[in-house]
Design an enzyme around this catalytic site. Structure first.
Site, mmCIF file in Angstrom:
data_model
loop_
_atom_site.group_PDB
_atom_site.id
_atom_site.type_symbol
_atom_site.label_atom_id
_atom_site.label_comp_id
_atom_site.label_asym_id
_atom_site.label_seq_id
_atom_site.Cartn_x
_atom_site.Cartn_y
_atom_site.Cartn_z
ATOM 1 N N ASP A 204 0.818 -1.213 0.000
ATOM 2 C CA ASP A 204 0.000 0.000 0.000
ATOM 3 C C ASP A 204 0.853 1.265 0.000
ATOM 4 O OD1 ASP A 204 -1.993 -1.788 0.108
ATOM 5 O OD2 ASP A 204 -2.848 -1.123 2.029
ATOM 6 N N LEU B 4 -34.726 -9.749 -16.067
ATOM 7 C CA LEU B 4 -34.614 -11.168 -16.397
ATOM 8 C C LEU B 4 -35.813 -11.933 -15.873
ATOM 9 C CD1 LEU B 4 -30.909 -11.890 -15.368
ATOM 10 C CD2 LEU B 4 -31.828 -11.890 -17.688
ATOM 11 N N GLU C 260 -23.453 -17.530 -15.231
ATOM 12 C CA GLU C 260 -22.743 -16.533 -14.411
ATOM 13 C C GLU C 260 -23.419 -16.466 -13.060
ATOM 14 O OE1 GLU C 260 -23.296 -12.789 -16.374
ATOM 15 O OE2 GLU C 260 -22.372 -13.521 -18.211
ATOM 16 N N LYS D 105 -25.326 -14.624 -10.223
ATOM 17 C CA LYS D 105 -26.193 -13.445 -10.233
ATOM 18 C C LYS D 105 -25.787 -12.572 -9.053
ATOM 19 C CE LYS D 105 -30.983 -12.148 -10.810
ATOM 20 N NZ LYS D 105 -31.080 -11.073 -9.854
ATOM 21 N N ASP E 49 -25.993 -9.800 -6.387
ATOM 22 C CA ASP E 49 -27.114 -9.133 -5.732
ATOM 23 C C ASP E 49 -26.722 -7.687 -5.441
ATOM 24 O OD1 ASP E 49 -29.626 -9.023 -4.823
ATOM 25 O OD2 ASP E 49 -29.288 -10.113 -2.951
ATOM 26 N N TYR F 158 -21.031 -7.401 -17.445
ATOM 27 C CA TYR F 158 -21.338 -8.600 -18.217
ATOM 28 C C TYR F 158 -21.997 -8.331 -19.568
ATOM 29 C CZ TYR F 158 -25.420 -7.501 -15.333
ATOM 30 O OH TYR F 158 -26.426 -6.849 -14.679
ATOM 31 N N LYS G 268 -32.991 -19.024 -9.602
ATOM 32 C CA LYS G 268 -32.893 -18.553 -8.214
ATOM 33 C C LYS G 268 -32.622 -19.736 -7.293
ATOM 34 C CE LYS G 268 -33.847 -14.146 -8.607
ATOM 35 N NZ LYS G 268 -34.815 -13.440 -7.832
ATOM 36 N N CYS H 11 -59.466 -2.653 17.146
ATOM 37 C CA CYS H 11 -58.226 -2.118 16.578
ATOM 38 C C CYS H 11 -57.240 -1.845 17.711
ATOM 39 C CB CYS H 11 -58.511 -0.828 15.814
ATOM 40 S SG CYS H 11 -57.013 0.034 15.293
ATOM 41 N N CYS I 246 -56.782 2.248 17.966
ATOM 42 C CA CYS I 246 -57.815 3.219 18.343
ATOM 43 C C CYS I 246 -58.985 2.576 19.084
ATOM 44 C CB CYS I 246 -58.322 3.964 17.115
ATOM 45 S SG CYS I 246 -59.320 2.935 16.026
ATOM 46 N N CYS J 46 -60.043 -1.822 10.121
ATOM 47 C CA CYS J 46 -60.470 -0.823 11.084
ATOM 48 C C CYS J 46 -61.106 0.280 10.249
ATOM 49 C CB CYS J 46 -59.270 -0.273 11.855
ATOM 50 S SG CYS J 46 -59.687 1.212 12.777
ATOM 51 N N CYS K 264 -58.436 6.859 12.627
ATOM 52 C CA CYS K 264 -57.548 5.974 13.391
ATOM 53 C C CYS K 264 -56.095 6.431 13.204
ATOM 54 C CB CYS K 264 -57.709 4.535 12.899
ATOM 55 S SG CYS K 264 -56.462 3.422 13.587
#
Ligand code: IVH
Length: 706
Positions: free
Chosen positions: A31, A81, A116, A118, A120, A227, A335, A429, A432, A447, A452
């Protein structure tokens, strides 16, 4: 060596070492040695300002953008896709591809693919002109994205200059992502200063790319993989349907590679980062093996992946298959199956939504699932809970797939505590106290109290959200306090808030372990929120329409309405009929707008917003900008003769609803001529020009299947 030569040499050296470090993860120098090169270059550039260049590695981090990001139009729409959720769906894809190709070229048999990982992250399109990075844009809605060049330039994996030999203008697409380690570091830092945590690396990457301060973006440590190469035909942007005809390797590349594998190699040879684990697969079986192999191996990667993208290798064959309006037919995302875990269901709680819908959710013993800690999960509705017999205290199976909210699949009956009792929807509810109702034939409890506070809370959260009025800082916890102190009783009251009022309140953030941290709001933050509120007054009209929270009116519908009517007054005055005549607006949406506008309380709210200074007219660009969308977008049809099943007007309405156009005469550009009984000369003209003709049955198929 002249200073100019040394500068050039240093820039090349620095890029070389950036690539070793940020792209290959295999540095050749320490570095400190790298820093020394950088300092030498900085010094030389300072001494020779005439030799400075914005494409120098010393200039990655530029000044802060004053306003938001400019909207840019993609040269070719960025498609998404289609997904395959199982091996069978991948097999079906392979079948479709082979059948499609067999029909076109009479060559069945095995087809080669490239698999390839995928990534995220966030889709991104880079433009290089004569090898220099000139633009980076987000995908946006696929047609328009945001110009985030200043942030893209800070990503050290991305070259500001491609290696020699890449001429003309070229667009390169890929994914910007945040490595897992960087994500964890950022969340640790945010936790320390009490900022809300990012839910996952993808959200963090998306949030970072949209940050207005490039110096901050540079520190976050984003990275990228590419890609795809698309050529940019000069002149007007293409319609989606035309884009479908284009292959993804550019029209203005002199000789585009013939295969996807060679495209990836080409990108790499230009110095761009390419995810290295891609593989050419000779057929379906190899593909399946690749997908199975990565199911577990993906945990060893330094970035999140939620699947495998499968792409036809032959570029020529891709053009034969083309694309639908949304997806290429030559690619699919496989997936990985959702992850499941068991954990204890501590409590079933209910949430009151913007429309008063009361929905149950599960409070869980925190469990780590698909990379995040899950302590809450959805439980659909009361019927579903009864059918699955899910009880408080049960050990339950929880599932999470990608970005989907985790859900409870069902109880593990063998581990049920003996004292567990069936769950029942509360009678009143929780916010309220009004009695809950379930309208005949519906599954959702509501409700119905119009005032509310829970409804107002959710409504305000929606109004202020990023996708609506985009008032940064006005989030759930601040809104809760404003409501509790009755500082706000409707959306318009937001515009009366002052920094003094806000400064006394507190902000809450949630730590990774679920503990809440309270902090005083502080004057600086209060001033920021007030500035955001002020800025939101000049928002585009569609944001106001969307922010009002009219049922069924999503972002797209709001944009269409803003473009079509131009002002809130014109929209409020429109009849159901007029509304329905708008492109893409069907009867349900038209009714919903009309009935919202007919409610006196809503009209009063609009008046109060106007009085507060919120802009209620669309700017001319807003009216012009909206491009038709829908499966028939960009296609033009001509009708001739009489149809048996519908009138001419109905046929026109059907085409327009799907985003298509209807023209009076046939030209080479006509997508199809619909031929009814007793057709006129238009049918002949179509035959002459070779324009496809559809009889009534074929036409019905088009409008029904699309
Ligand atoms: S190809 C026309 N390849 O996934 C085909 N996309 O769910 C364009 N993505 O919008 C996409 N990794 O943002 C492709 N190796 C990969 C990808 C990838 C991630 C994203 C991309 C796309 C989304 C679709």
């Amino acid at each position: 060596m002249t200073p100019a030569d040394r500068i050039e040499e240093l820039r090349r050296l620095i890029r070389h070492h950036e690539e070793r470090y940020y792209v290959l993860g295999d540095p050749e120098i320490a570095d400190v040695e790298f820093d020394a090169l950088m300092r030498e270059l900085e010094q030389l550039e300072a001494e020779h300002p005439d030799l400075a260049s914005e494409h120098s590695p010393t200039r990655r981090v530029g000044g802060r953008a004053a306003a938001g990001f400019a909207t840019v139009e993609h040269a070719l729409p960025m498609l998404s896709l289609d997904n395959a959720y199982s091996e069978d769906e991948l097999r079906a894809f392979d079948d479709r591809v082979r059948r499609g190709l067999a029909a076109a070229v009479q060559a069945a048999g095995e087809v080669a693919y490239v698999a390839e990982l995928k990534i995220d992250g966030v889709s991104i399109a880079l433009t290089y002109e004569d090898g220099l990075l000139v633009r980076g844009a987000t995908r946006g809605d696929g047609v328009h994205g945001e110009d985030v060049t200043s942030n893209i330039r800070t990503i050290r994996a991305i070259p500001l200059r491609l290696r020699d030999g890449v001429a003309s203008r070229i667009e390169i697409r890929g994914e910007v992502y945040l490595p897992r380690k960087a994500f964890e570091r950022i969340n640790r830092e945010r936790e320390e200063i009490g900022e809300p945590l990012f839910a996952n690396p993808r959200n963090a990457a998306a949030g970072t790319l949209r940050n207005l301060d490039p110096a901050l973006v540079a520190k976050r440590g984003l990275s990228a993989f590419f890609y795809q190469v698309v050529g940019r035909p000069e002149g007007r942007p293409l319609q989606r349907s035309e884009a479908a005809q284009q292959s993804d390797v550019g029209a203005d590349l002199q000789v585009g590679p013939a295969t996807h594998a060679s495209t990836l190699e080409m990108l790499r040879s230009w110095g761009l980062p390419v995810e290295p684990h891609w593989r050419r697969c000779a057929g379906l079986e190899e593909l399946l093996a690749f997908c199975r192999g990565w199911h577990d191996k993906r945990r060893t990667l330094e970035f999140d992946t939620d699947g495998v993208v499968v792409k036809l290798d032959s570029v020529a064959n891709r053009s034969l298959l083309g694309a639908t309006s949304k997806f290429p037919r030559w690619a699919i995302a496989f997936k990985f199956p959702a992850e499941q875990k068991t954990t204890r269901l501590k409590k079933i709680d209910v949430n009151v939504g913007r429309t008063g819908a009361v929905t149950p959710f599960a409070v869980l013993e925190p469990v780590s699932l698909a990379g995040t800690t899950v302590s809450m999960a959805t439980l659909h509705n009361a019927d579903d809970i009864a059918r699955k017999d899910i009880r408080e205290g049960d050990v339950v199976l929880v599932e999470k797939a990608g970005d989907v909210i985790p859900r409870v699949i069902g109880p593990v009956l063998s581990r049920r505590p003996s004292d567990a009792v069936p769950w029942q929807m509360p009678a009143a509810c929780p916010r309220c106290g009004a009695a809950l109702h379930r309208p005949e034939g519906e599954v959702v409890w509501r409700c119905e109290n119009t005032s509310c506070p829970a409804k107002l809370q959710r409504g305000l959260e929606h109004f202020a959200s990023r996708s609506a009025m985009n008032i940064e800082g006005l989030g759930e916890s601040l809104i809760a306090q404003l409501l509790e102190r009755r500082l706000v009783t409707d959306y318009a009251d937001v515009y009366g808030l002052t920094a003094e009022t806000l400064a006394g309140l507190t902000s809450t953030s949630v730590r990774a372990d679920g503990r809440e941290i309270q902090r005083r709001f502080g004057e600086k933050n209060a001033a920021k929120v007030v500035a955001q509120i002020e800025r939101s007054k000049t928002n585009a009209l569609w944001r106001v329409i969307y922010g009002l929270g009219i049922r069924h009116i999503g972002e797209r519908a709001a944009q269409v309405l803003a473009a079509a009517f131009g002002s809130l007054d014109a929209l409020a005055a429109a009849s159901v009929d007029q509304l329905q005549r708008t492109h893409e607006i069907g009867p349900v949406l038209a009714e919903s707008v009309r009935s919202w506008m007919d409610e006196p309380r809503n009209r009063a709210l609009v008046e109060r917003l106007r009085h507060a200074g919120v802009r209620m007219e669309a700017a001319p660009e807003e009216r012009a900008r909206i491009a038709p969308e829908g499966p028939l977008a960009g296609r033009t049809y001509v009708l001739t003769g009489t149809l048996a099943s519908m009138t001419r007007e109905e046929a026109i309405a059907a085409i327009e609803r799907l985003g298509g156009n209807v023209a009076g005469s046939v030209s080479r550009k006509t997508s199809g001529v619909i031929v009814g009984a007793d057709p006129g000369s238009k049918a002949e003209k179509a035959r002459e020009l070779g324009v496809p003709m559809l009889d009534e049955a074929a036409f019905l198929k088009v409008i029904r299947s699309e």
